[in-house]
Design an enzyme around this catalytic site. Structure first.
Site, PDB file in Angstrom:
ATOM      1  N   LYS A   1     -31.086 -28.310   2.207  1.00  0.00           N
ATOM      2  CA  LYS A   1     -30.260 -28.867   1.138  1.00  0.00           C
ATOM      3  C   LYS A   1     -28.929 -28.127   1.088  1.00  0.00           C
ATOM      4  O   LYS A   1     -28.897 -26.909   0.940  1.00  0.00           O
ATOM      5  CB  LYS A   1     -31.005 -28.734  -0.186  1.00  0.00           C
ATOM      6  CG  LYS A   1     -30.206 -29.206  -1.369  1.00  0.00           C
ATOM      7  CD  LYS A   1     -31.076 -29.386  -2.585  1.00  0.00           C
ATOM      8  CE  LYS A   1     -31.010 -30.795  -3.078  1.00  0.00           C
ATOM      9  NZ  LYS A   1     -32.030 -31.153  -3.997  1.00  0.00           N
TER      10      LYS A   1
ATOM     11  N   ASP B   1     -33.933 -31.577 -15.062  1.00  0.00           N
ATOM     12  CA  ASP B   1     -33.696 -32.848 -14.377  1.00  0.00           C
ATOM     13  C   ASP B   1     -34.988 -33.400 -13.766  1.00  0.00           C
ATOM     14  O   ASP B   1     -35.049 -33.714 -12.584  1.00  0.00           O
ATOM     15  CB  ASP B   1     -32.615 -32.667 -13.304  1.00  0.00           C
ATOM     16  CG  ASP B   1     -31.978 -33.990 -12.897  1.00  0.00           C
ATOM     17  OD1 ASP B   1     -32.236 -35.007 -13.571  1.00  0.00           O
ATOM     18  OD2 ASP B   1     -31.236 -34.013 -11.904  1.00  0.00           O
TER      19      ASP B   1
ATOM     20  N   GLY C   1     -26.934 -31.757  -4.409  1.00  0.00           N
ATOM     21  CA  GLY C   1     -26.396 -31.791  -3.061  1.00  0.00           C
ATOM     22  C   GLY C   1     -27.134 -32.755  -2.155  1.00  0.00           C
ATOM     23  O   GLY C   1     -27.972 -33.534  -2.599  1.00  0.00           O
ATOM     24  N   ILE C   2     -26.806 -32.668  -0.881  1.00  0.00           N
ATOM     25  CA  ILE C   2     -27.358 -33.595   0.107  1.00  0.00           C
ATOM     26  C   ILE C   2     -28.443 -32.886   0.912  1.00  0.00           C
ATOM     27  O   ILE C   2     -28.316 -31.703   1.231  1.00  0.00           O
ATOM     28  CB  ILE C   2     -26.243 -34.103   1.048  1.00  0.00           C
ATOM     29  CG1 ILE C   2     -25.138 -34.749   0.217  1.00  0.00           C
ATOM     30  CG2 ILE C   2     -26.798 -35.060   2.076  1.00  0.00           C
ATOM     31  CD1 ILE C   2     -23.932 -35.165   1.035  1.00  0.00           C
TER      32      ILE C   2
ATOM     33  N   GLY D   1     -31.759 -37.464   1.930  1.00  0.00           N
ATOM     34  CA  GLY D   1     -31.739 -37.684   0.487  1.00  0.00           C
ATOM     35  C   GLY D   1     -30.499 -37.085  -0.134  1.00  0.00           C
ATOM     36  O   GLY D   1     -29.811 -36.256   0.459  1.00  0.00           O
TER      37      GLY D   1
ATOM     38  N   GLY E   1     -29.178 -35.633  -3.998  1.00  0.00           N
ATOM     39  CA  GLY E   1     -29.622 -35.318  -5.352  1.00  0.00           C
ATOM     40  C   GLY E   1     -28.479 -34.824  -6.199  1.00  0.00           C
ATOM     41  O   GLY E   1     -27.329 -34.803  -5.760  1.00  0.00           O
TER      42      GLY E   1
END
Ligand SMILES: *[C@@H]1O[C@H](CO)[C@@H](O)[C@H](O)[C@H]1NC(C)=O
Ligand SMILES: *[C@@H]1O[C@H](CO)[C@@H](O)[C@H](O)[C@H]1NC(C)=O
Ligand SMILES: *[C@@H]1O[C@H](CO)[C@@H](O)[C@H](O)[C@H]1NC(C)=O
Ligand SMILES: *[C@@H]1O[C@H](CO)[C@@H](O)[C@H](O)[C@H]1NC(C)=O
Ligand SMILES: *[C@@H]1O[C@H](CO)[C@@H](O)[C@H](O)[C@H]1NC(C)=O
Ligand SMILES: *[C@@H]1O[C@H](CO)[C@@H](O)[C@H](O)[C@H]1NC(C)=O
Ligand SMILES: *[C@@H]1O[C@H](CO)[C@@H](O)[C@H](O)[C@H]1NC(C)=O
Ligand SMILES: *[C@@H]1O[C@H](CO)[C@@H](O)[C@H](O)[C@H]1NC(C)=O
Ligand SMILES: *[C@@H]1O[C@H](CO)[C@@H](O)[C@H](O)[C@H]1NC(C)=O
Ligand SMILES: *[C@@H]1O[C@H](CO)[C@@H](O)[C@H](O)[C@H]1NC(C)=O
Length: 781
Positions: free
Chosen positions: A520, A619, A503-504, A498, A500
């Site tokens: 993450k 968020d 970050g990844i 994923g 976001g």
């Protein structure tokens, strides 16, 4: 009266040391390890205060007058257990709070301004105003898992079973007093069609309550006058007797009797909703089966499976090896089918091949790599996918369960799926080569970093774990890990799962326990944060503990690298669940969706009001809400916005958040408050209700923007347009949900309800006024 005097004498004989305190005044406090960890009722039968529970202490009401310390009510069931340093205070402001040693304060309930409190002999804990006549709050109105004599379960309320006898957080079952008049038992995370017991009184209407009286009479009452269903006949002896109805850990609710003139004996069961101890759907969790042994329920894993957590059977079982689904047998693994006779489960049939005998059914499953199990009914062979739910093995069931089992062994030449083996072997070799080189690289990196660390004496001040193993899964809070370890467990950050705002995310497998975790890797802008601040922030995030928040297991803070390790969520994000291709997975049904919305609201409420320092998420969106294997929604990425903006209450110039979900005040440079999350929640609620994205340009113009379309349908009283035609949705419920969403997305932040109020509205406990047009302010500007 004579009874009362009799047992008062007896009880006071047993408790001559403790002092009963009938009125609790402001400024009083309790500590779990002190001599008086609770406030007793005048007769000393009931106590309000700390009691021990797994991992620390909980606050609640228990029966102190009997040796079996029976808990009848629990405060804040989903917060982490309190430590022995905690203090329960009835503050000078008339609130009940628990202060933790780190300065963390938890409000036990929302009520403030109480003048005094009273633990009553009925088992009711009551907060009064200064007149002593108005009840501001009482535990009888908020039952958790037990009903005492005189207590009622109101329409729309539910009892939730506990995790275990020693852990009273919310477990896996729900007893719901529905507004249609039906009293129903459900697996907590299940849907309506999974009910396993009911009074079948659904036509009794919206005004039915479950009641218990002092003679053990348990009944449903309509309009406070009509006896519509008697669960017990009542009329049991009342002298020195205590009756309580408890929704037990096993999902069965029982009426217990305690003989108060003989407190040496334990309580006895005089009635139970079921005599079959395996009746509770989900008692054994997924991939485990329930069977009876000496009239007690026993959970066992399917052959080839092991318990996820042997201490918590309701989590179920998983394969005892790390074989991925759809595995083709090769040199190292063999597969075969194992019988589970007399089995029944909730079917996940995806195919019914022609296979009239058990042998043919077995080989049909063996030859289909999607098949994990089969149910052979004597005529039909039904192929199943995992997970299997609600498996029971009972004598009178004639079906045969066939379970695919993978064994690590030397291959036997007569394997039925021989023809795959060659292909697989080649692939295996490649993987081996890559694996070997990665391992050597890993070893090299470890050696080098070891030398460097030794040289720079990193060890002297940092406790970095080099072994991402079992420690992760104990309740120790997040720990620091070295970059090398994270690189290793993610296989060099190979599998991206994923991406976001921050970050990844990569998938990792821990060493030893082989658990999947999500790692993450934060973007560099977050790395500018100093190491100390970062670690402080991680500790804060790590201390949050709520079932609707993803759990931080560890982190890494090394040079420019900032990484976080979370529990791995098998079902992906809410966005995958809501907008994923229909073919791969059916959309969650209406009741599941409502439950998700309530879950998310609870998670945000915790961040805003119940945890140490309020956290504004900034968020909230479906991509940041992850689903676990039980369909429980968990909010992720909370607390990270804070790393970017130290003082969250400051006016911010940079917009954090995602288009479509950000509240208007971001654009207007107004102060950012918790209400920005309320706004985003409103939009997410619409996503959930309608199973669609905010903006969908393939739709006609007036439908393209979700929140506008929702308001249009609301005004025109055409809400059913928002959901699929074939969906079975109660229009009144849909209208309630839409109204809540419209309140949340009000242009003016102060008009938006607090998260607490949103939760109350979602749960139906407060009335929802008619919302104004969300943009009414916008048009003025
Ligand atoms: C309790 O407080 C003592 C002294 O303040 C401290 O040493 C100890 O670590 C605390 N225990 C917990 C579990 O917080
Ligand atoms: C508790 O306080 C109320 C109001 O001050 C008073 O009426 C009542 O008598 C008190 N009860 C006891 C047992 O002290
Ligand atoms: C439910 O019953 C109570 C008591 O009879 C009554 O006051 C109330 O109006 C009833 N509510 C409904 C919705 O029927
Ligand atoms: C219960 O009360 C409601 C509203 O007050 C009424 O409509 C209904 O007829 C009553 N039911 C019975 C059985 O009396
Ligand atoms: C339920 O109990 C009430 C009160 O004892 C009684 O009047 C009623 O007849 C009972 N109903 C049934 C179906 O037994
Ligand atoms: C309760 O215990 C007392 C004392 O042992 C006994 O005499 C009495 O019969 C018991 N009551 C019941 C209902 O069993
Ligand atoms: C009462 O229950 C406790 C724990 O539930 C048990 O250890 C004890 O043996 C029981 N006592 C009797 C007399 O059954
Ligand atoms: C898994 O369980 C099966 C059957 O119980 C057993 O044969 C197999 O060796 C086990 N595999 C591992 C890796 O433990
Ligand atoms: C097995 O027995 C239970 C209880 O005796 C009954 O409810 C169930 O219907 C029976 N199942 C079959 C397949 O006969
Ligand atoms: C291979 O399987 C056959 C029958 O399936 C069995 O008789 C034989 O002993 C097995 N050989 C080995 C080495 O396991």
């Amino acid at each position: 009266m004579a009874n009362l005097i009799a047992f008062v004498t007896i009880i006071s004989l047993a408790f001559t040391t403790a002092k009963a305190q009938s009125n609790v005044t402001r400024g009083s406090s309790l500590q779990p390890t002190s001599a008086n960890p609770s406030w007793l009722s005048p007769s000393r039968l009931y106590a309000f205060g700390f009691y021990p529970q797994t991992g620390g202490y909980a606050v609640g009401i228990y029966i102190a007058g009997i040796p079996e310390r029976t808990v009848v009510w629990t405060a804040s069931r989903n917060t982490l257990p309190f430590s022995n340093n905690a203090t329960l205070r009835f503050t000078t402001g008339g609130r009940l709070t628990v202060d933790q040693s780190q300065g963390q304060q938890i409000n036990l309930f929302d009520t403030g301004g109480a003048s005094f409190a009273s633990m009553q002999d009925s088992g009711n804990f009551v907060l009064y105003d200064s007149t002593g006549r108005t009840v501001l709050w009482q535990s009888f109105d908020h039952p958790t898992e037990t009903l005492l004599a005189g207590q009622r379960l109101l329409p729309g309320q539910a009892l939730f079973s506990s995790v275990s006898e020693t852990d009273h957080s919310i477990g896996v079952f729900m007893l719901s007093m529905q507004t249609d008049g039906n009293l129903v038992l459900y697996p907590n995370r299940g849907t309506d069609d999974r009910a396993y017991w009911a009074t079948n009184t659904p036509s009794a209407g919206p005004n039915v309550t479950l009641n218990l009286d002092s003679s053990g009479f348990l009944y449903l009452l309509q309009n406070s006058t009509n006896f519509i269903y008697n669960l017990t006949q009542g009329g049991y002896p009342t002298k020195d007797a205590l009756y309580l109805m408890k929704f037990d850990v096993d999902g069965i609710f029982r009426l217990y009797y305690h003989n108060l003139s003989n407190i040496g004996t334990n309580g006895s069961v005089i009635w139970a909703s079921s005599s079959n101890k395996c009746a509770g759907k989900g008692l054994c969790g997924i991939n485990a089966y329930c069977s009876l042994l000496n009239n007690a329920a026993r959970c066992q894993c399917l052959p080839g499976f092991e318990f996820v957590n042997p201490g918590l059977l309701s989590l179920g079982c998983r394969r005892n090896d790390t074989i991925e689904s759809c595995k083709i047998p090769d040199a190292d693994t063999a597969i075969h089918m194992t019988n589970l006779n007399n089995a029944r489960w909730e079917e996940t049939t995806y195919a019914i091949p022609i296979a009239p005998t058990q042998e043919e059914c077995s080989s049909a499953c063996l030859n289909d790599c999607n098949c994990e199990a089969a149910l052979f009914t004597g005529q039909e062979c039904r192929l199943q996918r995992l997970p299997l739910r609600y498996i029971v093995v009972i004598d009178n069931e004639s079906n045969v369960g066939l379970i695919k089992v993978y064994t690590s062994s030397v291959r036997n030449g007569s394997n039925p799926t021989n023809h795959f083996i060659h292909v697989k072997k080649v692939r295996q070799k490649k993987i081996m080569i890559i694996g070997v080189s990665l391992i050597s690289l890993g070893v090299l990196v470890l050696l080098i970093s070891g030398v460097i660390m030794y040289r720079t004496k990193v060890w002297a001040y940092k406790k970095i774990s080099e072994n991402l193993n079992v420690q992760l899964f104990e309740e120790m809070g997040p720990q620091a890990f070295s970059f090398a370890v994270l690189e290793k467990i993610t296989d060099g950050f190979r599998e991206e799962v994923g991406r976001g705002t921050f970050g990844i995310v990569y998938k990792g497998i821990t060493e030893g326990s082989m658990r999947p975790v999500a790692v993450k890797k934060l973007k560099e802008e977050l790395a500018q944060e100093g190491e100390r601040e970062f670690q402080t922030e991680m500790k804060v995030i790590g201390r949050t503990h709520h079932r609707n928040l993803t759990k931080l297991l560890g982190y890494c803070c090394e040079g420019p690298e900032r990484l976080l390790i979370f529990e791995y969520m098998t079902q992906g994000s809410l966005a995958d669940v809501l907008y994923g291709p229909k073919e791969s997975k059916p959309k969650p049904c209406w009741t599941e969706r409502i439950r998700m919305a309530v879950d998310i609201a609870h998670g945000i409420l915790y961040l805003h009001e119940e945890c140490e320092n309020p956290i504004i998420h900034c968020d909230i969106k479906p991509q940041n809400i992850l689903m676990d294997e039980y369909g429980c929604a968990k909010i992720s990425d909370f607390g990270l916005a804070k790393l970017l903006e130290h003082d969250q209450t400051n006016t911010s110039t940079l917009i954090r958040g995602t288009r479509g979900y950000v509240a208007p005040e971001w654009h207007k440079r107004l102060p950012i408050t918790v209400k920005v999350d309320v706004y985003s929640f409103g939009i997410v609620l619409f996503n959930i209700l309608c199973c669609r994205r905010n903006v969908d340009n393939s739709l006609p113009d007036n439908e393209a923007i979700l929140e506008e379309w929702v308001y249009e349908c609301y005004e025109a009283d055409e809400l059913l347009k928002l959901v699929d035609y074939d969906e079975d949705v109660e229009k009144s419920k849909l209208e309630q949900m839409v109204k809540i969403g419209l309140w949340c997305i009000q242009e003016e932040p102060t008009l938006r309800p607090s998260m607490k109020r949103v939760v109350l509205m979602l749960e139906g406990t407060v009335k929802i006024p008619v919302p104004p047009n969300p943009n009414s302010f916008l048009s003025v500007v």
